[in-house]
Design a protein around this motif. Structure first.
Motif, PDB file in Angstrom:
ATOM      1  N   TYR A   8     -39.913  56.972   1.226  1.00  0.00           N
ATOM      2  CA  TYR A   8     -41.400  57.512   1.293  1.00  0.00           C
ATOM      3  C   TYR A   8     -41.685  57.424  -0.249  1.00  0.00           C
ATOM      4  CZ  TYR A   8     -40.435  59.480   5.807  1.00  0.00           C
ATOM      5  OH  TYR A   8     -40.117  59.880   7.118  1.00  0.00           O
ATOM      6  N   PRO A  39     -42.436  63.899   4.646  1.00  0.00           N
ATOM      7  CA  PRO A  39     -43.683  63.935   4.102  1.00  0.00           C
ATOM      8  C   PRO A  39     -44.446  65.093   5.011  1.00  0.00           C
ATOM      9  CG  PRO A  39     -43.222  62.022   5.527  1.00  0.00           C
ATOM     10  CD  PRO A  39     -41.751  62.469   5.266  1.00  0.00           C
ATOM     11  N   GLU A  47     -50.564  63.400  -1.842  1.00  0.00           N
ATOM     12  CA  GLU A  47     -49.487  63.287  -0.807  1.00  0.00           C
ATOM     13  C   GLU A  47     -48.511  64.385  -0.932  1.00  0.00           C
ATOM     14  OE1 GLU A  47     -48.288  58.945   0.355  1.00  0.00           O
ATOM     15  OE2 GLU A  47     -49.014  58.639  -1.824  1.00  0.00           O
ATOM     16  N   GLY A  70     -53.209  62.022  -5.841  1.00  0.00           N
ATOM     17  CA  GLY A  70     -53.854  60.926  -5.113  1.00  0.00           C
ATOM     18  C   GLY A  70     -54.548  60.085  -6.039  1.00  0.00           C
ATOM     19  N   ILE A 316     -55.209  57.220   1.175  1.00  0.00           N
ATOM     20  CA  ILE A 316     -54.743  58.029   2.089  1.00  0.00           C
ATOM     21  C   ILE A 316     -55.389  57.793   3.511  1.00  0.00           C
ATOM     22  CG2 ILE A 316     -54.667  60.462   3.122  1.00  0.00           C
ATOM     23  CD1 ILE A 316     -54.433  61.463   0.304  1.00  0.00           C
TER      24      ILE A 316
END
Length: 347
Positions: A8, A39, A47, A70, A316
């Motif tokens: 991730y 996540p 995130e 972000g 995102i």
């Protein structure tokens, strides 16, 4: 130490630095055997990941929260100021502890409580707890100038949007007319008690509210947009967030049939004003209810600009532009009614 599912974090550009920070925090808090990065859904500015590790004895599981900043968020707020606010709020006992900082994010204490859902905001008992916590949060004595940040922040965002948006979006979203709207709202809403200010969260959606099921205590998290602002604006923001469900199949769609009715707003504000042991008069409650309704207009413009800018800078997965469209549409739909109704004129 075994690290699982760290795929991730690949490609973020700071993977090694992030893993060093995570490992250091885990080592400080326990004898680590294995560590997992998972996540979490629902975040729209950063995130967010849950870090879980097991001690070598195998009888204890511990957690922390990893926040990766972000893309483009520096447009919306000053990160250094946000971190100072985070640390100060923590010292007041109002939020999680800061465990580690690195270039692209930070590690925070994991709050062992349940993140609220959209339906929780409409539960009278939970709503009452939120109202009391808001009043407590608004009373925090935070560093920096104690003056309204709302209007200048919107002007900054409007300027930024005109710089980065395609001409088609500038026209479709009516950006060239928003300076006049912001000026009008600031003049109208900067009178007397409408300007009562405190330290506001400014993003009190359900995902930023946690509740301990055993103690029924509420914790407000995520302070990126927190600043001194009119109290009625923060109340308006919370009411507006009741139309959203960011964990649905269409998280960007807002259902304004779910906006709280007058009785629900009155109940929330009565509890908000009563949280310090003083029973407010009906006139005081109605006064703040009406003020919050006016400030929904500023709230629509604020988050409309946020959504439009985010559609250009954020990676995102979220339909930011459609979200922005709904907020701007709601502003124009409600503007005439809110600024010309008898109750509003009395303010």
């Amino acid at each position: 130490m075994a690290i699982k599912r760290n795929e991730y974090l690949k490609g973020c550009g700071y993977e090694e630095e992030i893993m060093e920070a995570i490992s250091a925090v885990a080592s400080d808090l326990g004898d680590v055997n294995s560590l997992e990065v998972i996540p979490m859904k629902g975040a729209m500015t950063n995130e967010v990941f849950q870090i879980i590790w097991q001690t070598k004895k195998g009888d204890d599981v511990r957690k922390a929260l990893l926040r990766l900043y972000g893309d483009g968020v520096q447009i919306f707020f000053n990160r250094e100021e946000e971190i100072r606010a985070f640390e100060c709020i923590s010292k007041h006992g109002q939020g999680p502890r800061l465990l580690a900082l690195f270039t692209s994010g930070r590690v925070e204490e994991f709050i062992h409580a349940r993140t609220l859902s959209a339906v929780d905001l409409r539960d009278p008992e939970i709503s009452a707890l939120i109202a009391s916590k808001m009043r407590e949060f608004h009373r925090l004595n935070m560093p920096g100038p104690k003056k309204v940040q709302l209007w200048q922040r919107m002007r900054n965002w409007l300027s930024e949007s005109k710089t980065i948006c395609f001409p088609k979006d500038i026209t479709n979203f009516g950006l060239d007319n928003l300076d006049e709207e912001i000026n009008m709202l600031e003049k109208l809403l900067s009178e007397g008690y409408l300007q009562d200010i405190g330290f506001c969260h400014n993003d009190l959606q359900y995902g930023n509210i946690m509740m301990d099921e055993e103690t029924r205590s509420i914790t407000l998290i995520d302070y990126e947009y927190a600043s001194y602002n009119p109290l009625a604006y923060d109340l308006a923001n919370h009411f507006c967030e009741m139309v959203a469900d960011y964990h649905s199949h269409t998280p960007h769609i807002l259902d304004y049939t779910k906006y709280p009715e007058l009785e629900e707003r009155q109940r929330f504000i009565r509890i908000y004003l009563s949280s310090e042991g003083k029973k407010p008069s009906n006139a005081k409650v109605d006064q703040l209810v009406n003020a919050a309704e006016k400030y929904t207009l500023a709230n629509h413009l604020f988050w409309g600009l946020w959504g439009l800018i985010s559609s250009y800078v954020s990676k995102i997965e979220f339909e930011y532009k459609e979200y922005a469209k709904q907020r701007f549409e709601q502003y124009w739909i409600r503007k005439h009614t809110l600024l010309n109704s008898p109750n509003m004129m009395k303010l």
